[in-house]
Motif scaffolding. Sequence first.
Motif, PDB file in Angstrom:
ATOM      1  N   ARG A 320       0.825  -1.212   0.000  1.00 40.83           N
ATOM      2  CA  ARG A 320       0.000   0.000   0.000  1.00 40.83           C
ATOM      3  C   ARG A 320       0.856   1.258   0.000  1.00 40.83           C
ATOM      4  NH1 ARG A 320      -5.277   1.012   2.194  1.00 40.83           N
ATOM      5  NH2 ARG A 320      -5.789   3.187   1.745  1.00 40.83           N
ATOM      6  N   ALA A 392      -6.030  -5.331  14.675  1.00 42.17           N
ATOM      7  CA  ALA A 392      -5.601  -5.487  13.278  1.00 42.17           C
ATOM      8  C   ALA A 392      -4.278  -6.234  13.232  1.00 42.17           C
ATOM      9  CB  ALA A 392      -5.477  -4.130  12.614  1.00 42.17           C
ATOM     10  N   ASP A 394      -2.843  -7.241  10.422  1.00 43.64           N
ATOM     11  CA  ASP A 394      -2.092  -6.842   9.240  1.00 43.64           C
ATOM     12  C   ASP A 394      -1.526  -5.436   9.423  1.00 43.64           C
ATOM     13  OD1 ASP A 394      -1.646  -7.450   6.173  1.00 43.64           O
ATOM     14  OD2 ASP A 394      -2.389  -5.368   6.318  1.00 43.64           O
ATOM     15  N   ASP A 397      -3.446  -2.679   7.574  1.00 38.85           N
ATOM     16  CA  ASP A 397      -4.675  -2.291   8.266  1.00 38.85           C
ATOM     17  C   ASP A 397      -4.365  -1.391   9.451  1.00 38.85           C
ATOM     18  OD1 ASP A 397      -6.156  -3.789   6.484  1.00 38.85           O
ATOM     19  OD2 ASP A 397      -6.248  -5.559   7.794  1.00 38.85           O
ATOM     20  N   ARG A 398      -3.315  -1.719  10.206  1.00 36.79           N
ATOM     21  CA  ARG A 398      -2.948  -0.881  11.348  1.00 36.79           C
ATOM     22  C   ARG A 398      -2.506   0.497  10.874  1.00 36.79           C
ATOM     23  NH1 ARG A 398      -0.299  -5.577  12.941  1.00 36.79           N
ATOM     24  NH2 ARG A 398       1.774  -4.696  12.527  1.00 36.79           N
ATOM     25  N   ASP A 401      -5.558   2.488   9.914  1.00 36.48           N
ATOM     26  CA  ASP A 401      -6.272   2.845  11.146  1.00 36.48           C
ATOM     27  C   ASP A 401      -5.562   3.978  11.881  1.00 36.48           C
ATOM     28  OD1 ASP A 401      -8.223   0.953  10.754  1.00 36.48           O
ATOM     29  OD2 ASP A 401      -7.398  -0.504  12.185  1.00 36.48           O
ATOM     30  N   GLY A 406      -9.137   3.677   8.282  1.00 37.09           N
ATOM     31  CA  GLY A 406      -9.339   2.244   8.109  1.00 37.09           C
ATOM     32  C   GLY A 406     -10.746   1.845   8.504  1.00 37.09           C
ATOM     33  N   THR A 407     -10.829   0.881   9.418  1.00 33.18           N
ATOM     34  CA  THR A 407     -12.141   0.405   9.861  1.00 33.18           C
ATOM     35  C   THR A 407     -12.603   1.101  11.130  1.00 33.18           C
ATOM     36  OG1 THR A 407     -11.116  -1.405  11.121  1.00 33.18           O
ATOM     37  CG2 THR A 407     -11.733  -1.857   8.830  1.00 33.18           C
TER      38      THR A 407
END
Length: 529
Positions: A320, A392, A394, A397-398, A401, A406-407
């Motif tokens: 990413r 998280a 991954d 993902d962290r 975030d 993120g989520t």
Amino acid sequence: MQPKTRRWILGTGGTAVVAVIATAAYLLFHPGPPSHYVNSSPATDPQPLSANDVARAYVQAFAATNAQAAADLTDDSTSASAALTLLYKNMSGARLTASLAGAPTNTTATAAVDWNQGQLDYPYQVQLQLVQRNGKWLVHWSDAAIQPDLGKGQSLALRTTPGGSSLTDRAGNPMKLDAVPRTLKGGVQQAIGADLQAVDGHSITVVDASGADVKTLRQQDGAKKAAYALTIDAGMQDAAQKAVDGFQGQASLVALSASTGEVLAVATNSAFDTAGLSPLTGTFPPGSTFKIATATAAFQHGVTANSIVTCPHTVQIGPRTIPNEDGVSSGSPPDFATPVHSAFAASCNTTFAQLAANLGANDLPTAAKQLGLGVDFDIPGMTTNTGRVDPADDEVDRAVDGFGQGTVLVSPFGMAVAAATVHSGHVPTPVLIRGQQTTASGMIAPPSASVLGQVQGMMREVVTSGTARSLASLPNTFGKTGTAEVGDGPAHGWFVGYRGDVAFAVLLPHADESGPAVNVAGAFLRAIG
């Protein structure tokens, strides 16, 4: 006599009967001969009203609150008219009934009078003196003809004593349900219910010519229901409402007491409400405001506000590529080296993506919960949702975030709690109705004072020289801006922080940037002083 003549006489006699009846009706409320009888011969004058008729007509006019008609049946029409007009005005909130009690004599009649206002009932009797003036019976006028205890110049008045609002604001001022912030109204009504219905008290008093009370004749106390005090600050609520109403798009603002968690203000504008959004239960991506939690986690794992990090235009984490917002960079080449506090003030995504990527799977959720995000509060009078931060595994993902893209989802209420925690050093227990217990689940120990002290310093730098420097003239103001991208539409604009003991969160959905949120917060803070 011819039949034709007889018919004429019968017809005339019928007309005369009608005339006599009409004249009697006129005299009932207008004693004294009509003007067209003045020069009539004594043989054709109508009979004067009897004492009985006058007494009955007076009481009927009195009961009908016809001041002039009643006064015309007295021996002092001017004084009676003024006194009765004042009486009916003073007692306008009560229902009046009156009738003769028994048969009048030639000199007296007894009137049964009753004033009624709900639970208050005041019956009494008054003796009417009947006198003859110029051959006519009249009621002798005195103020005691209204009520036997009245002296000259005195009257009756209905007084209302408020039963007391069962709802007040934090200062103890009565507060109608309609004045409760619309976002809170349903919850407050559900929590309090019928206890909001206070009952006023009433009394009937004797008053003097100036209107001052002389004595109370009858009293019915009001019924004050259980008292409830909201923690809402009326001045702050008004300031918050005006601040969000000044923005044309969707806008919301939540303010809490940082030390106690008492809810000070919750304001939304019509655009926010029309969209069906809630600042208490609705959750949104927090954008860079979540860097408060990311910094808190990093400081508990060896990083400090003075640690040197990089803030490049982009950073590659796994597959990413994470960019900064346009124009955001901090430090100098190589790799734009900068201390953490400067990266925070400039809101550098690439810095905080790297910091978050280097944390463990549970470190961000733990730090968020230490600030109150993810804690579940059961608050009487309001339903809330602080937000959700999941572990998280991954690193990508962290990383995402770490700068709130993120989520992670939070509510404006949750971010106000987080700001309050940074200021006070503990997660406050939110309260809306004083005396009613809030319960919390999922709460854990807050970060240490040394960690929060560093976060406080960085939030101050955001205002003095960072992304919220338009508020630099406001002393003791701390905050963090945030821009949260949502799909292909305009981004959400955030500004959270505190000033003194007032912690706040402003969310402007789809405002496209954080600047307007800073302006709304500034309008609110300047108004509350």
